[in-house]
Design an enzyme around this catalytic site. Structure first.
Site, short mmCIF file in Angstrom:
data_model
loop_
_atom_site.label_atom_id
_atom_site.label_comp_id
_atom_site.label_asym_id
_atom_site.label_seq_id
_atom_site.Cartn_x
_atom_site.Cartn_y
_atom_site.Cartn_z
N TYR A 157 0.86 -1.41 0.05
CA TYR A 157 -0.05 -0.08 -0.12
C TYR A 157 1.03 1.34 0.11
CZ TYR A 157 -3.04 3.74 1.47
OH TYR A 157 -3.70 4.87 1.68
N PRO B 88 0.72 14.88 3.33
CA PRO B 88 -0.48 14.07 3.97
C PRO B 88 -0.34 12.56 3.50
CG PRO B 88 -1.09 15.35 1.98
CD PRO B 88 0.33 15.88 2.39
N SER C 222 -3.80 14.26 6.52
CA SER C 222 -4.63 13.67 5.53
C SER C 222 -6.06 13.83 6.15
CB SER C 222 -4.49 12.18 5.19
OG SER C 222 -5.27 11.74 4.51
N TYR D 290 -10.27 16.23 0.18
CA TYR D 290 -10.86 16.19 -1.26
C TYR D 290 -12.28 16.60 -1.33
CZ TYR D 290 -7.30 12.20 -1.40
OH TYR D 290 -5.97 11.77 -1.40
N THR E 190 -6.56 18.84 -2.64
CA THR E 190 -5.81 17.84 -3.45
C THR E 190 -6.95 17.39 -4.59
OG1 THR E 190 -4.88 16.74 -1.75
CG2 THR E 190 -5.18 15.33 -3.91
N LYS F 240 -3.07 21.18 -4.42
CA LYS F 240 -2.17 20.17 -4.41
C LYS F 240 -2.24 19.05 -5.80
CE LYS F 240 -0.23 16.14 -1.62
NZ LYS F 240 -0.63 14.89 -2.28
N HIS G 3 1.08 12.90 -6.68
CA HIS G 3 0.38 12.14 -5.64
C HIS G 3 1.30 10.85 -5.43
CE1 HIS G 3 -3.71 11.66 -3.83
NE2 HIS G 3 -3.11 10.67 -3.05
N ARG H 239 0.80 7.93 -7.80
CA ARG H 239 -0.40 6.90 -7.28
C ARG H 239 -1.97 7.24 -8.26
NH1 ARG H 239 1.20 4.77 -2.17
NH2 ARG H 239 -0.81 4.92 -1.23
N ASP I 233 6.59 17.90 -4.25
CA ASP I 233 6.93 16.54 -3.50
C ASP I 233 7.19 15.59 -4.56
OD1 ASP I 233 4.55 15.53 -4.40
OD2 ASP I 233 3.42 15.66 -2.31
N GLY I 234 7.42 14.37 -4.22
CA GLY I 234 7.61 13.43 -5.11
C GLY I 234 9.19 12.94 -5.19
N GLY I 235 9.56 11.78 -4.34
CA GLY I 235 10.63 11.10 -4.77
C GLY I 235 11.78 11.97 -3.93
N ARG J 137 6.64 9.12 1.43
CA ARG J 137 6.79 7.69 2.04
C ARG J 137 7.97 7.61 3.14
NH1 ARG J 137 5.71 7.34 -3.38
NH2 ARG J 137 4.08 5.91 -4.18
C1 FNR Z 1 -0.43 9.47 -0.20
N1 FNR Z 1 -0.70 10.57 -0.62
C2 FNR Z 1 -1.63 11.53 -0.33
N2 FNR Z 1 -2.04 12.52 -0.70
C3 FNR Z 1 -2.93 13.40 -0.34
O1 FNR Z 1 -3.41 14.29 -0.88
N3 FNR Z 1 -4.21 12.65 0.35
C4 FNR Z 1 -3.75 11.53 0.97
O2 FNR Z 1 -4.57 11.03 1.71
C5 FNR Z 1 -2.65 10.71 0.63
N4 FNR Z 1 -2.48 9.48 0.95
C6 FNR Z 1 -1.20 9.06 0.88
C7 FNR Z 1 -0.97 7.64 1.34
C8 FNR Z 1 0.24 6.94 1.09
C9 FNR Z 1 0.64 5.63 1.70
C10 FNR Z 1 1.17 7.69 0.40
C11 FNR Z 1 2.54 6.99 -0.21
C12 FNR Z 1 0.91 8.67 -0.36
C13 FNR Z 1 0.42 11.55 -1.42
C14 FNR Z 1 1.43 12.22 -0.53
O3 FNR Z 1 0.90 13.38 -0.10
C15 FNR Z 1 2.51 12.75 -1.48
O4 FNR Z 1 1.99 13.43 -2.61
C16 FNR Z 1 3.30 11.73 -2.01
O5 FNR Z 1 3.58 10.55 -1.13
C17 FNR Z 1 4.75 12.21 -2.41
O6 FNR Z 1 5.68 11.32 -3.04
P1 FNR Z 1 6.88 10.49 -2.18
O7 FNR Z 1 7.49 11.38 -1.13
O8 FNR Z 1 6.12 9.55 -1.29
O9 FNR Z 1 7.76 10.03 -3.11
#
Ligand code: FNR
Length: 351
Positions: free
Chosen positions: A27, A80, A109, A131, A157, A221, A245, A248, A276-278, A300
């Site tokens: 997950y 979040p 979140s 959301y 988001t 976002k 995201h 995802r 964000d991201g990576g 993560r």
């Molecule tokens: C998320 N992300 C996310 N974003 C959001 O706006 N609401 C949410 O509830 C969630 N839930 C969520 C759960 C999990 C397990 C992950 C991994 C990600 C996205 C999160 O906010 C963010 O955009 C990314 O995780 C950034 O990338 P990295 O840092 O994980 O690579």
């Protein structure tokens, strides 16, 4: 300073994997589709090349930034993420305690498993992520609770009109997840009401509506294009957050490292820009600041660190800040604003 090299941060995912059940690990790690975007995120930061300054006094480095009018001691914060209580029984409260001690921002979140009141009691500066549902009025009670508990901003988001399909095994988490780990800040029966499903008709007017409804600054976002970023700013957004995201939602989306410079150019200094991201290392943080971000958020790795509860997240904050300061020194930058000169192709003038 602190942790030896980047090894503790670099080793986080592998160490966390050993403490997570298979459904939880899948997950957390998953990307949508073929995970193209999720897979490219970190490499994309590594493709950018910096032009460091030399012969600059970097004795005193100040990595702090002002975000929506409040000081964050680090130029990065917590993105979040849901299901934090599946990672550690203290869930969001552990993350909040560590983030409060680090003087950084935590974005909570709307699916969180800890109450806003418990999170706020840690003293953390926190923003609510939402959301919006088809029937906007159904968001009212959640927004009111967040305002009452002291949220400092609302993060809308916008990349999730529908939840992207995952690989079938990744859905297994919901078979083992305790319902008390998620969405505790919604009223009972919220999700059974007609109109509670995610809105398919989000528009710039929703930014304005959220700002009026909450009296808080609105951060949008999930923006990956300059033209969309401008629409957000024109509609009253205080900040635009470049995000896929975590890879995802729409697979094959451009990496945030590649989208960020266009968004910054389109927004100029009219609004703050986050990304964000990576982002996994202090060098990634420096690169993201150089590419135009006012702040960087991380998803993560915080969950990986949370396996060890508050102490794990505290160590993550300290390690990433140490690496960021080291990278700033090596690049001849005393402040995050100085980093804007490191990528000449994308350099933006500060007022
Ligand atoms: C998320 N992300 C996310 N974003 C959001 O706006 N609401 C949410 O509830 C969630 N839930 C969520 C759960 C999990 C397990 C992950 C991994 C990600 C996205 C999160 O906010 C963010 O955009 C990314 O995780 C950034 O990338 P990295 O840092 O994980 O690579």
């Amino acid at each position: 300073m602190g942790d030896p090299g980047g090894s503790w941060l670099a080793g986080l995912p592998a160490r966390a994997a050993g403490s997570m059940s298979t459904p939880l690990r899948e997950y957390v790690e998953h990307g949508s589709g073929a995970s193209v975007t999720a897979g490219e995120a970190t490499q994309a930061w590594g493709r950018l090349r910096l032009h460091p300054h030399v012969l600059r006094d970097v004795t005193d480095v100040d990595p702090s930034v002002a975000l929506l009018g409040r000081t964050s001691r680090a130029p990065f914060g917590v993105a979040p993420t849901s299901l934090q209580k599946a990672v550690h029984p203290d869930g969001e409260v552990a993350t909040a305690r560590a983030t409060a001690a680090a003087g950084a921002v935590m974005v909570v979140s709307s699916n969180a498993g800890s109450t806003f009141a418990d999170i706020a009691a840690t003293g953390v500066t926190w923003w609510l992520q939402v959301y919006l549902p088809s029937d906007r009025t159904l968001a009212g009670p959640l927004l009111d609770r967040a305002v009452e508990a002291g949220a400092a901003a609302v993060v809308l988001t916008v990349d999730t009109p529908v939840v992207a399909t995952w690989h079938p095994t990744q859905a297994l988490i919901w078979d083992v997840a305790d319902p008390a780990w998620t969405r505790v800040n919604f009223g009972p029966g919220h999700d059974d009401q007609p109109g509670s499903e995610k809105a398919l008709d989000l528009g710039p007017h929703d930014i304005d509506w959220l700002r009026d409804r909450t009296g808080l600054p609105v951060v949008v976002k999930g923006v990956l294009r300059g033209d969309d970023a401008r629409r957000c700013v024109q509609a009253g957004a205080a900040a635009v957050w470049v995000s896929t995201h975590g890879g995802r939602q729409l697979d094959r989306s451009v990496s945030t490292a590649d989208a960020l410079p266009d968004v910054r150019a389109a927004v100029g200094e009219e609004a703050e820009v986050y990304v964000d991201g990576g982002v996994r290392s202090g060098l990634d943080v420096l690169t993201a600041l150089a590419a135009g971000a006012d702040a960087v958020f991380v998803g993560r790795p915080v969950l990986h660190a949370l396996v060890d509860g508050e102490a794990g997240v505290a160590r993550w904050h300290a390690a990433l800040l140490d690496e960021t300061v080291e990278a700033m020194r090596l690049a001849g930058c005393r402040t995050p604003a100085d980093t804007r000169e490191l990528l000449p192709d994308t350099r933006q003038e500060r007022p």
